[in-house]
Design an enzyme around this catalytic site. Structure first.
Site, PDB file in Angstrom:
ATOM      1  N   ARG A 181      26.699 -26.652  54.962  1.00  0.00           N
ATOM      2  CA  ARG A 181      27.873 -26.739  54.093  1.00  0.00           C
ATOM      3  C   ARG A 181      27.445 -26.746  52.627  1.00  0.00           C
ATOM      4  O   ARG A 181      28.097 -26.125  51.778  1.00  0.00           O
ATOM      5  CB  ARG A 181      28.685 -27.985  54.424  1.00  0.00           C
ATOM      6  N   CYS A 242      30.395 -36.091  48.884  1.00  0.00           N
ATOM      7  CA  CYS A 242      30.373 -35.547  50.251  1.00  0.00           C
ATOM      8  C   CYS A 242      31.592 -34.651  50.401  1.00  0.00           C
ATOM      9  O   CYS A 242      31.975 -33.940  49.479  1.00  0.00           O
ATOM     10  CB  CYS A 242      30.339 -36.664  51.287  1.00  0.00           C
TER      11      CYS A 242
END
Length: 284
Positions: A181, A242
């Site tokens: 990611r 995050c």
């Protein structure tokens, strides 16, 4: 090498010995990341550590924000946790059903609102169950307890602050998402977000800080090695990020164990940054 600040963790042995202590409060803080459709509250109602109350990250949040589970006001946080029987003088132990993931978010939230006597159950419910320790499905009946909320804004960053930190290189931004990611090669679980990372951010997947089997934190020397390998200077200011501000708190907790009690969390994280058109994104 031992943890510099070990009080942020408690073992299953410690909790088993202190479960009936009058000042100890146990809190299930399980949050299920999308796109998984498990129901954390229902799982809590079916099975939890005796006496544990349920801390809903999506409910104890800013309901006016379009972003998920952003920090609430001090007044709302105080009101919600007071009804859970969590307050001044409580030794709060938080856990989750993952081993160690969303409990760190609640740990950070309590610290943001001025309650330092909070610790995470290392290994969480999976370790507790593996050791054959008791659980129950009985709903607790907590009594309201006064909670004095004093917000520590030094532990929180917003988008403008993170943008300025990156531009001026005054704080390191450490991203807790997976490497795929972070590089932009794996899709984001939330629709509408660009792939990649903030230019200049460093990648420390939160899972790299945990033992893959027990989901407990690595020993201190291994934690420090993971951060150094990722290029993190443990002497300089750090902000963690995050997907939506949950696993960033695992990285903040890992840094706390190494003595860094000043690490801030970017609350909006990639849901905010990657969902806008006016923020720069790097890939690869």
């Amino acid at each position: 090498m031992s943890y510099a600040k070990p009080e942020a963790l408690v073992s299953t042995d410690w909790l088993a010995r202190h479960l009936d202590a009058p000042d100890v409060r146990v809190v299930d803080c399980t949050y299920i990341l999308p796109p998984t459709t498990r129901d954390a509250r229902r799982e809590y109602e079916e099975r939890h550590i005796p006496g544990a109350v349920f801390f809903d990250i999506d409910d104890i949040a800013d309901s006016d924000s379009p972003l998920p589970h952003m920090l609430p006001s001090a007044e709302k946080f105080s009101s919600r946790v007071r009804k859970l029987g969590l307050g001044d003088g409580s030794r709060i132990v938080v856990y989750d059903t993952h081993g160690l993931m969303s409990a760190a978010r609640a740990w950070w939230m309590f610290r943001v609102f001025g309650h330092g006597d909070v610790a995470v159950l290392d290994g969480g419910l999976p370790k507790w169950l593996k050791e054959g320790r008791p659980v129950e499905d009985t709903p607790p009946m907590p009594r309201d307890r006064h909670f004095t909320a004093r917000m520590n804004r030094f532990l929180v960053r917003d988008l403008d602050q993170v943008r300025a930190a990156l531009d001026r290189k005054r704080e390191q931004v450490v991203d807790a998402r997976s490497a795929g990611r972070f590089r932009g090669v794996d899709p984001e679980p939330r629709p509408g977000l660009r792939g990649g990372h903030m230019p200049g951010a460093l990648n420390v997947p939160y899972t790299s800080l945990l033992d893959p089997e027990t989901k407990t934190f690595l020993p201190a020397e291994d934690l420090a090695r993971v951060f150094r390998h990722a290029g993190v200077d443990l002497r300089r200011p750090i902000v963690t990020s995050c997907g939506s501000g949950v696993t960033a708190c695992v990285v903040a907790l890992g840094l706390y164990l190494l003595g860094r009690d000043d690490v801030a969390v970017y609350d909006g994280s990639w849901t905010e940054w990657g969902g806008r058109a006016d923020t720069p994104v790097a890939t690869g």
